[in-house]
Motif scaffolding. Structure first.
Motif, mmCIF file in Angstrom:
data_model
loop_
_atom_site.group_PDB
_atom_site.id
_atom_site.type_symbol
_atom_site.label_atom_id
_atom_site.label_comp_id
_atom_site.label_asym_id
_atom_site.label_seq_id
_atom_site.Cartn_x
_atom_site.Cartn_y
_atom_site.Cartn_z
ATOM 1 N N LEU A 1 0.826 -1.195 0.000
ATOM 2 C CA LEU A 1 0.000 0.000 0.000
ATOM 3 C C LEU A 1 0.863 1.248 0.000
ATOM 4 C CD1 LEU A 1 -3.113 0.197 0.174
ATOM 5 C CD2 LEU A 1 -2.822 0.674 2.594
ATOM 6 N N GLY A 2 0.565 2.148 -0.903
ATOM 7 C CA GLY A 2 1.299 3.412 -0.954
ATOM 8 C C GLY A 2 0.733 4.421 0.029
ATOM 9 N N THR A 3 1.122 5.649 -0.149
ATOM 10 C CA THR A 3 0.606 6.732 0.695
ATOM 11 C C THR A 3 -0.848 6.993 0.345
ATOM 12 O OG1 THR A 3 1.196 8.450 -0.881
ATOM 13 C CG2 THR A 3 2.896 7.819 0.738
ATOM 14 N N ALA A 4 -1.528 7.719 1.208
ATOM 15 C CA ALA A 4 -2.929 8.049 0.944
ATOM 16 C C ALA A 4 -3.070 8.777 -0.393
ATOM 17 C CB ALA A 4 -3.487 8.895 2.085
ATOM 18 N N GLN A 5 -2.174 9.705 -0.646
ATOM 19 C CA GLN A 5 -2.246 10.468 -1.893
ATOM 20 C C GLN A 5 -1.972 9.571 -3.100
ATOM 21 O OE1 GLN A 5 0.192 13.967 -2.095
ATOM 22 N NE2 GLN A 5 -0.253 14.293 -4.254
ATOM 23 N N ARG B 1 -4.545 6.304 -8.001
ATOM 24 C CA ARG B 1 -4.607 5.045 -8.757
ATOM 25 C C ARG B 1 -6.031 4.758 -9.216
ATOM 26 N NH1 ARG B 1 0.288 2.686 -7.885
ATOM 27 N NH2 ARG B 1 1.265 3.059 -5.867
ATOM 28 N N SER B 2 -6.138 3.859 -10.181
ATOM 29 C CA SER B 2 -7.458 3.413 -10.618
ATOM 30 C C SER B 2 -8.074 2.544 -9.511
ATOM 31 C CB SER B 2 -7.328 2.589 -11.896
ATOM 32 O OG SER B 2 -6.717 1.333 -11.609
ATOM 33 N N GLU B 3 -9.383 2.380 -9.572
ATOM 34 C CA GLU B 3 -10.060 1.533 -8.589
ATOM 35 C C GLU B 3 -9.553 0.090 -8.669
ATOM 36 O OE1 GLU B 3 -14.256 2.078 -9.101
ATOM 37 O OE2 GLU B 3 -14.198 4.067 -8.173
ATOM 38 N N VAL B 4 -9.261 -0.366 -9.867
ATOM 39 C CA VAL B 4 -8.736 -1.724 -10.037
ATOM 40 C C VAL B 4 -7.415 -1.878 -9.281
ATOM 41 C CG1 VAL B 4 -7.807 -3.378 -11.719
ATOM 42 C CG2 VAL B 4 -9.923 -2.140 -12.226
ATOM 43 N N ASP B 5 -6.523 -0.913 -9.430
ATOM 44 C CA ASP B 5 -5.238 -0.969 -8.737
ATOM 45 C C ASP B 5 -5.405 -0.822 -7.226
ATOM 46 O OD1 ASP B 5 -3.813 -1.400 -11.058
ATOM 47 O OD2 ASP B 5 -3.292 0.720 -11.327
ATOM 48 N N ARG B 6 -6.283 0.071 -6.806
ATOM 49 C CA ARG B 6 -6.503 0.240 -5.369
ATOM 50 C C ARG B 6 -7.019 -1.051 -4.750
ATOM 51 N NH1 ARG B 6 -9.414 5.933 -4.082
ATOM 52 N NH2 ARG B 6 -8.728 5.476 -1.953
ATOM 53 N N LEU B 7 -7.956 -1.690 -5.417
ATOM 54 C CA LEU B 7 -8.503 -2.936 -4.896
ATOM 55 C C LEU B 7 -7.434 -4.029 -4.895
ATOM 56 C CD1 LEU B 7 -10.843 -4.463 -3.721
ATOM 57 C CD2 LEU B 7 -11.720 -4.826 -6.051
ATOM 58 N N GLU C 1 -7.901 1.520 3.392
ATOM 59 C CA GLU C 1 -6.475 1.875 3.294
ATOM 60 C C GLU C 1 -5.960 2.459 4.603
ATOM 61 O OE1 GLU C 1 -6.864 2.698 -1.502
ATOM 62 O OE2 GLU C 1 -6.964 4.379 -0.107
ATOM 63 N N ASP C 2 -6.765 3.318 5.235
ATOM 64 C CA ASP C 2 -6.373 3.877 6.538
ATOM 65 C C ASP C 2 -6.252 2.777 7.588
ATOM 66 O OD1 ASP C 2 -6.350 6.428 5.452
ATOM 67 O OD2 ASP C 2 -8.281 7.011 6.333
#
Length: 136
Positions: free
Chosen positions: A42-46, A51-57, A120-121
């Motif tokens: 997981l990267g930073t919040a920013q 990122r795209s939703e696909v990448d975030r998921l 993510e948090d």
């Protein structure tokens, strides 16, 4: 999700502070590896919000996998902590980032931007706590 993880973290911190749970050497090694793996997933919040939703998921699922793998390597309080963490994050397993395109979705739902942020948090909070356990 965020509240469940915060309650879990507060309990772990209280147990360690009151010496009801004294992490073993193995606990510290597994916690350090898990914290490192969560950091890599997981990267930073920013950066995550860019990122795209696909990448975030995908990143959230990778973090969940890291917790599950860590869980497989311990017993006792750290295993209980990790198991509860995975349970708190379980809704991520029912999320989808792609449209259903008329086919079955197997009960998945599309999360809101706030749900992504909350998950993510929660993972960042777990990462911080695992790093603290590793240093205990």
């Amino acid at each position: 999700m965020r509240a469940a993880v915060e309650d879990l973290v507060e309990e772990a911190e209280r147990r360690i502070r009151n010496r009801l749970w004294i992490p073993t050497k193995d606990d510290r090694v597994v916690a350090a590896k898990a914290a490192k793996d969560l950091d890599a997933a997981l990267g930073t919040a920013q950066s995550e919000e860019e990122r795209s939703e696909v990448d975030r998921l995908a990143h959230l699922r990778e973090a969940l996998a890291a917790l599950a793998i860590a869980l497989a390597h311990v017993h006792g309080p750290l295993a209980w902590f990790l198991g509860a963490a995975v349970t708190a994050l379980a809704p991520v397993l029912h999320w989808r980032a792609l449209p259903p395109e008329g086919g079955p979705t197997f009960g998945t739902v599309t999360p809101s931007p706030e749900q992504y942020r909350e998950a993510e948090d929660a993972i960042r909070r777990l990462r911080s706590t695992l790093a603290s356990i590793a240093a205990a």
